[in-house]
Enzyme design. Structure first.
Site, PDB file in Angstrom:
ATOM      1  N   GLU A  91       0.782  -1.232   0.000  1.00 48.03           N
ATOM      2  CA  GLU A  91       0.000   0.000   0.000  1.00 48.03           C
ATOM      3  C   GLU A  91       0.819   1.289   0.000  1.00 48.03           C
ATOM      4  OE1 GLU A  91      -3.321   0.214  -0.239  1.00 48.03           O
ATOM      5  OE2 GLU A  91      -3.510  -1.964  -0.381  1.00 48.03           O
ATOM      6  N   SER A 520     -47.869 -31.646  41.465  1.00 49.68           N
ATOM      7  CA  SER A 520     -47.528 -31.873  42.868  1.00 49.68           C
ATOM      8  C   SER A 520     -46.192 -31.281  43.280  1.00 49.68           C
ATOM      9  CB  SER A 520     -47.523 -33.377  43.163  1.00 49.68           C
ATOM     10  OG  SER A 520     -48.832 -33.890  43.072  1.00 49.68           O
TER      11      SER A 520
END
Length: 894
Positions: A91, A520
């Site tokens: 770059e 229950s």
């Protein structure tokens, strides 16, 4: 030089100076025009890169990641130097020498524009790319270019070269939702940037120019050309030598898509944490890099998922094979690519792989998998046990030939079975679970605030590498659903949570969203209210038929016990562990609805959700597993109400704490509100050993021996300082008595399957509703409170012989056996105001001979019965020497 030539030279010089001055004026004008609209470069110092939300377990295992951008910021020091050189070669080789703008690059771009008539490149430096990526758009306009140049010059004045490069490394878009090179390294190679090779670094450095064009996954040919060009540039610039260049340029393209690997499969947890993070921080939760640390223990969570999936698969296998999931047209079998595409659209659920039957023999199936393999399923791997599903309560005859049910094109599910073969030569030391258990128990005793559920340290060993072969077994995805949640009873921290068979099958979280009747398993809260009111475990209530004709019950109600039997006068202890419905109803009737509802509310239940009639005694109110486990935590911790919570803390991207949970926490050594006492866990407690409450005792004259027990370990006092103290749901005496009764549910009641765990510190209660449609088991040890539920989302019936003890309890046992492995037994300490006396099991009165031992509050010991030498000393159920081990446990229905 002639005068004429000199005059021409001076004129040219003046023209150049005038042109330069004019250009300077133009640039100055442009600068003055654009400067007010330029952003502040100083903001780059405090830039907040968009980083996804990440959710972790208590032990920092990654559970989930949320956000559009995948980013893992790293510092310049963490970036490998060869990779930095690859970026510069690709770059901006003069990055460390220019002042932010490359005149040579701009002239080259201008020349290309003049020659081609279009913009070929922007001549951008790395600094200019940082300016564009942080502040500007990518549109190709001259005004944007001027802004880019001006910003670059400012950036170079205010930031160092390394700071600029670090911003570039973390900001740049590199395809596949990856922003920054660290995230891209994980996407393309599944590793950190520091762990890549030179060839891979060069490949990565080629991405910024055009992430779609030079993508090594989408376009490997062009990506390879770009990579090799960068390697040649690095060689020419002296960044690598000839040998490294030759080695790297011949390396193959190894990139492939790597999704973010999660350390722990806990999607229901991840989704709950995501919602809470958004509630705390709004949409910024997805972009600001928050780290949500949950209370979940990874080992327990993994076992909870396995236990629930195995339990549902086991339940499903009892009710028959429903046949193939789909039947594809036979011509599709000749199009291999289309077949694979179709299989890839079918999700793997619970680890069960989808496959297409390609050939059928009487005792064999050939199945095509998504990875293009064709595997065989022999008769003994699931085919021999197939009985066709008819209804939940009936199945057809056993399959005699695979050809009777299967045909080519059928989509089926297979489970992979690993078979390990290890050749043993001589003797070798092997790690044993007992050794790990001893270490874990010792660590828990010596550490002030340990994690009892952490993985034990591995014992060094050198076993031979086993050979692994695989087989495939025919199975199916269960049609029933389930849920499991486990919390720390000391502060409500959620240690494990599974909201269904598989999150990919259904996102509906049944732990928090499925309100179902607990049956229950709700009874203990009614019994606790009775004990608090003045009843004792020896109080006798008649187990006899009862009929109600109340308008708010809509019709005549004739409740029954399971099996239609009645025991007559029954002590409360026996009534609960045998789950006698009539006793529960009569007990609630005697207590009164208002009192019972008010007391139950203290466990954290929302009173508005509870039924206002006597059916509440049988668990008719719809509740979630999370609400149930919160209630049972009070039985486990000695009577305190805690609130379940999931998010322990939230950290920002720098690791600073933004949020810290402050849960209600049990403190056994803290003074009781409104009392001068120091609680009931501040001295060496007593516990019944040889004679447990409710069991037959020896002849008169002998008292139960003393036994020192390990009190429930309080949390580190430093953590308690800022935490609010958990309020009491019941007195320590009531909690102790209820704990004793609920342990009897395991020893000789509806939870007897849990005896296989061989622990004396577990307790709980089953629950089964009419149909049956819901199966529950909620229980605990002092370490964990856990609830498991099984049922259909459609409220369909589970089938005959399916109860809480057969469908839900095995899941609970599977999870808790692993969770408690290696941990010493712990029991609630006996309060000073509890005493043990001998009673007649028939009438609950004190007796001087025979009978059984029971525990009472000191001020509620029953009266002594009159001596009668002709009276039978025992009921049939409690006759000494009676062997109950072969009797099936009772079940309960309402």
């Amino acid at each position: 030089m002639t005068v004429k030539a000199r005059n021409r030279l001076l004129a040219l010089l003046w023209l150049c100076l005038a042109g330069a001055a004019g250009a300077a004026m133009v640039f100055a004008s442009i600068y003055l025009y654009l400067k007010p609209g330029l952003p502040s470069v100083e903001s780059l110092r405090d830039i907040r890169l968009q980083t996804p939300l990440r959710v972790y377990s208590q032990d920092m295992k990654l559970i989930g990641e949320f956000g559009e951008k995948r980013r893992n910021p790293i510092t310049i020091e963490q970036t490998p130097e060869p990779f930095i050189k690859a970026i510069l070669a690709a770059e901006d080789a003069s990055f460390y020498s220019h002042s932010g703008v490359s005149i040579k690059g701009l002239m080259r771009a201008a020349s290309q524009l003049v020659q081609t008539g279009s913009i070929q490149s922007g001549g951008s430096t790395l600094t200019m790319q940082v300016a564009r990526n942080f502040f500007l758009s990518r549109e190709q306009r001259f005004i944007r270019k001027f802004n880019e140049i001006l910003l670059s010059l400012q950036i170079e004045r205010e930031l160092s070269k390394d700071e600029i490069l670090e911003l570039y490394i973390n900001k740049i878009f590199l395809g596949n939702r990856a922003y920054g090179f660290q995230a891209a390294a994980h996407v393309y190679y599944g590793r950190d940037i520091k762990d890549l090779s030179m060839a891979q670094w060069a490949m990565m450095a080629g991405l910024p120019k055009a992430p779609s064009t030079f993508n090594p996954i989408a376009n490997p040919t062009r990506a390879l050309v770009r990579r090799n060009w960068i390697l040649k540039r690095m060689l020419d610039l002296g960044y690598i030598d000839q040998d490294e260049y030759k080695h790297s340029i011949t390396a193959p393209v190894t990139a492939s898509y790597h999704s973010r690997d999660l350390d722990l499969d806990a999607p229901y947890i991840a989704e709950m944490a995501r919602k809470e993070a958004v509630e705390l921080f709004g949409d910024s939760a997805y972009t600001d890099g928050y780290q949500v640390i949950t209370t979940v223990n990874s080992r327990l969570q993994d076992q909870a998922r396995r236990a629930l999936q195995h339990g549902l698969e086991t339940y499903d296998s009892r009710h028959g094979y429903r046949g193939p999931e789909q039947r594809l047209p036979p011509e599709l079998l000749h199009d291999s690519d289309q077949l694979i595409d179709l299989l890839n659209e079918i999700p793997v659920l619970g680890g069960l792989e989808p496959g297409v039957v390609t050939a059928v023999e009487p005792k064999l199936l050939q199945v095509q998998l998504r990875d293009r393999r064709v595997v065989e399923v022999p008769w003994e791997n699931g085919l021999d046990s197939i009985r066709p599903y008819i209804t939940e309560s009936s199945r057809g005859p056993r399959l005699q030939s695979a050809e009777k049910m299967f045909a080519p094109g059928d989509v089926v599910r297979l489970r992979r079975i690993e078979i390990k073969h290890t050749e043993v030569i001589g003797s070798q030391d092997k790690p044993t679970s007992a050794g790990g258990a001893t270490q874990l128990a010792s660590a828990f005793e010596d550490t002030p605030n340990p994690d009892p559920f952490a993985e034990p340290e591995e014992v060094s060993s050198s076993p031979l590498e086993p050979q692994i072969t695989e087989e495939w077994e025919l199975t199916q995805v269960p049609s029933a659903q389930g849920a499991l949640v486990s919390i720390d009873p000391q502060d409500g921290a959620i240690r494990a949570l599974v909201g269904g068979y598989d999150f990919r099958q259904s996102h509906f979280n049944r732990v928090t969203q499925a309100a179902r009747q607990p049956g229950s398993s709700f009874k203990p809260f009614i019994y606790a209210s009775a004990i608090e009111r003045g009843y004792t475990a020896a109080s006798v209530i008649n187990d006899a038929p009862i009929i109600f004709e109340e308008t708010n019950l809509q019709d005549v109600w004739r409740p029954e016990n399971d099996g239609g039997t009645f025991l007559g006068p029954t002590r409360l202890r026996m009534a609960l562990y045998k789950s006698r419905n009539m006793v529960s109803i009569r007990l609630l009737q005697a207590l009164g609805l208002d009192y019972a509802l008010g007391f139950v509310e203290g466990f954290g239940f929302d009173r508005s959700k509870l039924a206002r009639n006597l059916t509440i005694a049988l668990g008719s109110s719809a509740l979630t597993p999370l609400e149930m486990v919160r209630g049972y935590a009070a039985f486990a911790n000695g009577g305190y109400r805690v609130e379940p919570y999931l998010v322990d803390r939230v950290l920002d991207v720098n690791g600073e704490t933004l949020y810290q949970a402050l849960p209600l926490t049990v403190c056994n050594d803290c003074p009781e509100p409104g009392s001068e006492s120091q609680g009931f866990n501040n001295q060496e407690p007593l516990n019944l050993a040889a004679i447990q409450p409710g069991e037959e005792g020896p002849d008169q004259g002998k008292e139960p021996p003393e036994l020192k027990v390990l009190p429930v370990g309080p949390l580190d006092s430093s953590k308690l300082q800022a935490r609010p103290l958990a309020p009491r749901a019941m007195t320590p005496e009531t909690a102790y008595i209820m704990d004793s009764i609920l342990k009897d549910v395991i020893k000789k009641g509806t939870g007897r399957r849990a005896l296989a765990m061989k622990r004396g510190d577990i307790a709980g209660k089953t629950g089964t509703t009419n149909g049956p449609r819901d199966a529950w088991f909620s229980g605990y040890s002092p370490y964990l409170a856990t609830s498991a539920w099984v049922g259909f989302d459609s409220y369909g019936e589970l089938g005959k012989n399916e109860y809480g003890g057969s469908a839900a309890l095995p899941i609970w046992i599977d999870f808790m056996s692993t969770a408690l492995e290696g941990l010493p037994e712990r029991h609630l300490p006996q309060p000073d105001s509890i005493t043990t006396v001998r009673i007649n099991p028939k009438n609950g009165l004190r007796t001087s001979y025979g009978g059984m031992f029971e525990i009472f509050r000191t001020n509620r010991v029953p009266g002594r019965e009159a001596y009668n030498p002709y009276r039978s000393r025992y009921s049939d159920d409690e006759m000494p020497g009676r062997d109950r081990s072969s009797e099936p446990p009772p079940e309960e229905l309402f």
